[in-house]
Write an enzyme that holds these catalytic residues in place. Structure first.
Site, PDB file in Angstrom:
ATOM      1  N   ASP A   1      67.485  41.834  49.738  1.00  0.00           N
ATOM      2  CA  ASP A   1      68.347  41.170  50.641  1.00  0.00           C
ATOM      3  C   ASP A   1      69.010  39.938  50.234  1.00  0.00           C
ATOM      4  O   ASP A   1      68.465  38.890  49.977  1.00  0.00           O
ATOM      5  CB  ASP A   1      67.538  41.130  51.881  1.00  0.00           C
ATOM      6  CG  ASP A   1      68.107  40.491  53.047  1.00  0.00           C
ATOM      7  OD1 ASP A   1      69.275  40.796  53.196  1.00  0.00           O
ATOM      8  OD2 ASP A   1      67.630  39.981  53.931  1.00  0.00           O
TER       9      ASP A   1
ATOM     10  N   ASP B   1      69.005  39.548  56.650  1.00  0.00           N
ATOM     11  CA  ASP B   1      68.599  40.274  57.885  1.00  0.00           C
ATOM     12  C   ASP B   1      67.467  41.376  57.833  1.00  0.00           C
ATOM     13  O   ASP B   1      67.208  42.011  58.738  1.00  0.00           O
ATOM     14  CB  ASP B   1      69.813  41.058  58.082  1.00  0.00           C
ATOM     15  CG  ASP B   1      70.256  42.291  57.242  1.00  0.00           C
ATOM     16  OD1 ASP B   1      69.583  42.081  56.081  1.00  0.00           O
ATOM     17  OD2 ASP B   1      71.362  42.858  57.135  1.00  0.00           O
TER      18      ASP B   1
ATOM     19  N   ASP C   1      70.364  45.013  50.269  1.00  0.00           N
ATOM     20  CA  ASP C   1      71.934  45.442  50.226  1.00  0.00           C
ATOM     21  C   ASP C   1      72.924  45.465  49.118  1.00  0.00           C
ATOM     22  O   ASP C   1      71.874  44.909  47.865  1.00  0.00           O
ATOM     23  CB  ASP C   1      72.788  44.239  51.355  1.00  0.00           C
ATOM     24  CG  ASP C   1      72.413  42.915  51.068  1.00  0.00           C
ATOM     25  OD1 ASP C   1      72.207  42.555  49.845  1.00  0.00           O
ATOM     26  OD2 ASP C   1      72.008  42.231  51.827  1.00  0.00           O
TER      27      ASP C   1
ATOM     28  N   ASP D   1      73.456  59.599  45.356  1.00  0.00           N
ATOM     29  CA  ASP D   1      72.853  61.009  46.149  1.00  0.00           C
ATOM     30  C   ASP D   1      74.101  61.678  46.918  1.00  0.00           C
ATOM     31  O   ASP D   1      74.893  60.992  47.465  1.00  0.00           O
ATOM     32  CB  ASP D   1      72.048  60.400  47.440  1.00  0.00           C
ATOM     33  CG  ASP D   1      70.709  60.611  47.031  1.00  0.00           C
ATOM     34  OD1 ASP D   1      69.988  61.888  46.733  1.00  0.00           O
ATOM     35  OD2 ASP D   1      69.634  59.731  47.063  1.00  0.00           O
TER      36      ASP D   1
ATOM     37  N   ASP E   1      70.844  66.023  47.372  1.00  0.00           N
ATOM     38  CA  ASP E   1      69.597  66.155  48.010  1.00  0.00           C
ATOM     39  C   ASP E   1      69.521  67.185  48.755  1.00  0.00           C
ATOM     40  O   ASP E   1      70.308  68.223  49.138  1.00  0.00           O
ATOM     41  CB  ASP E   1      69.834  64.896  48.995  1.00  0.00           C
ATOM     42  CG  ASP E   1      68.759  64.907  50.057  1.00  0.00           C
ATOM     43  OD1 ASP E   1      67.723  64.602  49.613  1.00  0.00           O
ATOM     44  OD2 ASP E   1      68.860  65.229  51.198  1.00  0.00           O
TER      45      ASP E   1
ATOM     46  N   GLU F   1      67.637  68.173  43.711  1.00  0.00           N
ATOM     47  CA  GLU F   1      66.464  68.020  44.405  1.00  0.00           C
ATOM     48  C   GLU F   1      65.619  69.401  44.576  1.00  0.00           C
ATOM     49  O   GLU F   1      66.229  70.086  45.456  1.00  0.00           O
ATOM     50  CB  GLU F   1      66.244  67.128  45.612  1.00  0.00           C
ATOM     51  CG  GLU F   1      64.852  67.081  46.241  1.00  0.00           C
ATOM     52  CD  GLU F   1      64.958  66.423  47.407  1.00  0.00           C
ATOM     53  OE1 GLU F   1      63.959  65.912  48.132  1.00  0.00           O
ATOM     54  OE2 GLU F   1      65.990  66.629  48.327  1.00  0.00           O
TER      55      GLU F   1
ATOM     56  N   HIS G   1      61.363  58.002  46.227  1.00  0.00           N
ATOM     57  CA  HIS G   1      61.295  57.509  47.645  1.00  0.00           C
ATOM     58  C   HIS G   1      60.762  58.319  48.744  1.00  0.00           C
ATOM     59  O   HIS G   1      60.424  58.114  49.679  1.00  0.00           O
ATOM     60  CB  HIS G   1      62.834  57.421  48.168  1.00  0.00           C
ATOM     61  CG  HIS G   1      63.569  58.613  48.166  1.00  0.00           C
ATOM     62  ND1 HIS G   1      63.938  59.223  47.130  1.00  0.00           N
ATOM     63  CD2 HIS G   1      63.895  59.168  49.417  1.00  0.00           C
ATOM     64  CE1 HIS G   1      64.432  60.178  47.620  1.00  0.00           C
ATOM     65  NE2 HIS G   1      64.554  60.158  48.902  1.00  0.00           N
ATOM     66  N   ASP G   2      60.437  59.590  48.141  1.00  0.00           N
ATOM     67  CA  ASP G   2      59.769  60.562  48.955  1.00  0.00           C
ATOM     68  C   ASP G   2      58.181  60.679  48.750  1.00  0.00           C
ATOM     69  O   ASP G   2      57.806  61.618  49.271  1.00  0.00           O
ATOM     70  CB  ASP G   2      60.261  62.017  48.950  1.00  0.00           C
ATOM     71  CG  ASP G   2      61.524  62.098  49.680  1.00  0.00           C
ATOM     72  OD1 ASP G   2      61.773  61.342  50.843  1.00  0.00           O
ATOM     73  OD2 ASP G   2      62.544  62.819  49.231  1.00  0.00           O
TER      74      ASP G   2
END
Length: 570
Positions: free
Chosen positions: A46, A50, A54, A123, A225, A279, A345-346
Site C-alpha cells: 500500500d 488506505d 495498489d 486476469d 478466470d 483456470e 489466491h484461491d
C-alpha cells in the site's frame, strides 16, 4: 533433400509421426521457460495509507521482484469493481479500480516491468461480470433491451428454472430472481457476478475488443478466470439430484467452447506473441489436451485442480500427490503443456497445506516445496509471499474473514444446522483469506505493508517471517527461492527434460529424474518430518549435488526431515 524426406515419410509414416510428436513438448517457447510470480495487488504493498495495496505499491517493489529472478507477473484483477469478490466482479474492463490507482499508474507499472525484462499477464474475467457493469444494468432494464442476451435469463412465467449450483451463493442456488423484468438471472458465483452469455456473437466481440485494448497497451498475455465454465447448455436441462458433488462434470467444457476459443485465437492470440493460460483443465485429459495442444490453436496451457484439492485439514497421502502429478505428466509427456503450482489466491498458504508450518520445519518444508515446483516439467506458478515461507493466519472468528465464499458458506451451514465447529476448523485451515493476508515486508507497523489499517489482518508472525530479515540471511527461504530459479534457468533439462518417477510406492519420499540430451538430474524430496530412505540404482556417491536445503546434503539415500536434494548424475 526434401524429396528424400518425403520418400522416407511415405515409407515409414509411423516412425516420422512419432518423431514429430516427440519433438512437440521440447519445442521452445518463452512461456515454457518462464517462472510466473503471482501478485495479489490488494495485499502486496500500500502506497497511500488506505490499507489497500495498489499499483504504486507494486511499482515501489519492482526491484525486489526483479531480484527474485522471475520472468512473468500474473496480476490479479485491477479493473473497476465494487469488490464483492475482490475484483473478480468487474464493472468496467477498460478502467482501473480507484483503490488501486489510475491508468497512468498502470502505464508506469508496465513500463517499469518491461524495462526490467519482466512480462505482464493479466486476469481475463469473462465468465461473468459485475451486476454493476453497464451491460447488466441495461440487460435487466427490459426484456427487449439489446443487452438482454448478454446474460442468461429465465422468465418467471415458465416456472422455477432447473437447479444450478453456485459455489458462492448463500443458498448454493445459481438463479437469482429479479423483479424488474420478472425473471431469473444465472450466476455460478456470487449474486453480484451474473454469468455472461457466450452464445451471443456481440458479447464475444466485446470480449475480443477488451483483450485487444490491453494487448495494444503492451501486456504479454492473459490468465483466463473460470473459463472452463463460460459455455452453458441454454436449454437448461434438469441435472440429476446431487449433481453438485461433481459439478465440474456438468458445468465445465460445455460445447461449443472450443469453437469460441479457436475464434478467440483467430481474433487475438494468433496475432500476437502472447501467453495464455486457462483456470481449470476440464473433466479429463482429453479436455485438457483439446485446450492446449498446439495444433488446436486455442491456448498455451491450463492448470488443473486435482493436486491442490488433495490438501485437506485431515491431511493427504504423499502417494496420492505423487500419483496425481505423475499421471498428469504422463498424459502430457509427448504433447501439450501444463502449469505447475501448489498455491494461489484461491488457496491457503502452500507451506501450511503441503509442508509443515511449525517453527522447526517451516523453512525446511517451504524450501522442499520450492524445489518441487521449480524442478517439475511445466511452467511454474509461484504465489507472492510463498518465497518467504508465509503461513496461514488461522482466524478463529468469522468476523475476521473477508472472503465472500467463506462468509456465505458460513451462513449456509448455519441455515442447515451444519457442524459449525468442524466448519470453523476447516476454514481456519483452508480459507482463501489465509493466502490473502498482507505481504510481510519487515518488522515495522503492519509488516511494512501499510501505514493505515490493513483491509485484512496481518499475520502476527511477521516479526519473524519477513522479507527484510530474509534478505540478510543467505540460508533463508527467500534466498533459496532465488537459487532454485537460477538452477532452473541454467539447466534446460528442468524445463524440457523427460520426467520419470523413482521408487513410486515410497510413502514418504517423492523422487524423480529429469533427462534431456544426455544430461540427467535426480530430485529427491522427503515430504515428512522424519528421516526417510528411498530406493534407486543410481550411485549417489558419484553424483554431483547441485542444490539442497541442508548445509550437508544426503548422499546415502536417506533424507533428513523435509530434505530436498538435486543431484546431477555423472
Amino acid at each position: 533433400m526434401k524429396k528424400r524426406l518425403l520418400a522416407l515419410c511415405m515409407l515409414f509414416p509411423g516412425l516420422f509421426a512419432q518423431k514429430i510428436i516427440a519433438q512437440d513438448h521440447t519445442q521452445k517457447a518463452w512461456w515454457k521457460e518462464a517462472v510466473v510470480y503471482q501478485i495479489y495487488p490488494r495485499s502486496f504493498k500500500d502506497s497511500d495509507g488506505d490499507g489497500i495495496g495498489d499499483l504504486k505499491g507494486i511499482i515501489s517493489k519492482l526491484d525486489y521482484i526483479k531480484s527474485l529472478g522471475v520472468d512473468v507477473i500474473w496480476l490479479n484483477p485491477i479493473y473497476s469493481s465494487p469488490n464483492d469478490d475482490n475484483g473478480y466482479d468487474i464493472s468496467d474492463y477498460r478502467n482501473i479500480m480507484k483503490e488501486f490507482g489510475t491508468m497512468e499508474d498502470f502505464d508506469v507499472l508496465l513500463k517499469g516491468m518491461h524495462e526490467r525484462g519482466i512480462k505482464l499477464v493479466m486476469d481475463l474475467v469473462v465468465n461473468h461480470s459485475s451486476d454493476e457493469h453497464e451491460w447488466f444494468k441495461q440487460s435487466r432494464s427490459s426484456r427487449t433491451s439489446p443487452y438482454r442476451n448478454y446474460y442468461h435469463w429465465w422468465n418467471a412465467e415458465k416456472g422455477n428454472p432447473p437447479f444450478r449450483y453456485s459455489q458462492f451463493d448463500v443458498n448454493h442456488n445459481a438463479w437469482r430472481y429479479d423483479s424488474l423484468t420478472n425473471a431469473y438471472y444465472l450466476h455460478f458465483f456470487s449474486i453480484k457476478q451474473p454469468d455472461l452469455n457466450w452464445e451471443n456473437p456481440a458479447l464475444r466481440k466485446e470480449v475480443y475488443d477488451i483483450m485487444k485494448f490491453w494487448v495494444n497497451k503492451g501486456i504479454d498475455g492473459f490468465r483466463m478466470d473460470a473459463f472452463q465454465f463460460v459455455c452453458k447448455d441454454t436449454s437448461f436441462p434438469a441435472f440429476p439430484k446431487g449433481y453438485e458433488k461433481d459439478f465440474i462434470k456438468y458445468h465445465a467444457m460445455v460445447p461449443p467452447i472450443h469453437s469460441y476459443l479457436q475464434e478467440m485465437y483467430r481474433e487475438v492470440y494468433g496475432k500476437y506473441n502472447l501467453m495464455s493460460v486457462a483456470e481449470g483443465a476440464g473433466r479429463s485429459f482429453k479436455d485438457a489436451h483439446d485446450l492446449v495442444d498446439e495444433d488446436r490453436h486455442e491456448l498455451d496451457m491450463a492448470y488443473a485442480f486435482e493436486a491442490v484439492d488433495l490438501a485437506k485439514r485431515e491431511g493427504y497421502s504423499i502417494l496420492q500427490l505423487k500419483e496425481v502429478f505423475t499421471k498428469w505428466d504422463s498424459a502430457f509427456a509427448q504433447k501439450g503443456w501444463l502449469s505447475i503450482y501448489l498455491a494461489n489466491h484461491d488457496q491457503a498458504r502452500m507451506v501450511s497445506r503441503f509442508g509443515n508450518d511449525s517453527p522447526p520445519f517451516r523453512e525446511l518444508s517451504s524450501k522442499m516445496l520450492t524445489t518441487f515446483i521449480l524442478t517439475m516439467r511445466g511452467t511454474p506458478y509461484y504465489y507472492n509471499g510463498d518465497e518467504l515461507g508465509m503461513t496461514n493466519i488461522g482466524f478463529t472468528r468469522i468476523d475476521d474473514y473477508k472472503d465472500v465464499q467463506t462468509k456465505n458458506e458460513y451462513k449456509y451451514q448455519k441455515s442447515i444446522g451444519g457442524d459449525m465447529q468442524k466448519f470453523m476448523a476447516d476454514i481456519q485451515f483452508g480459507s482463501r483469506d489465509n493466502g490473502r493476508t498482507p505481504f510481510q515486508w519487515d518488522t515495522s507497523k503492519n509488516a511494512g505493508f501499510s501505514n493505515g489499517e490493513p483491509w485484512l489482518k496481518v499475520n502476527p508472525n511477521y516479526t519473524i517471517i519477513n522479507a527484510a530479515a530474509e534478505e540478510k540471511d543467505p540460508n533463508s527461504c527467500l534466498n533459496y527461492f532465488r537459487k532454485t530459479i537460477l538452477l532452473r534457468k541454467q539447466n534446460k533439462v528442468l524445463v524440457y527434460g523427460k520426467y520419470e518417477i523413482v521408487d513410486r510406492h515410497n510413502p514418504k519420499v517423492y523422487a524423480y529424474t529429469r533427462e534431456l540430451n544426455g544430461k540427467k538430474l535426480l530430485i529427491a524430496l522427503n515430504f515428512t518430518k522424519e528421516n526417510a530412505s528411498f530406493n534407486t540404482n543410481i550411485d549417489l556417491h558419484k553424483a554431483k549435488i547441485l542444490l539442497g536445503n541442508y548445509v550437508n546434503c544426503s548422499t546415502d539415500k536417506t533424507l533428513k526431515p523435509f530434505e530436498a536434494v538435486v543431484y546431477e548424475i555423472q
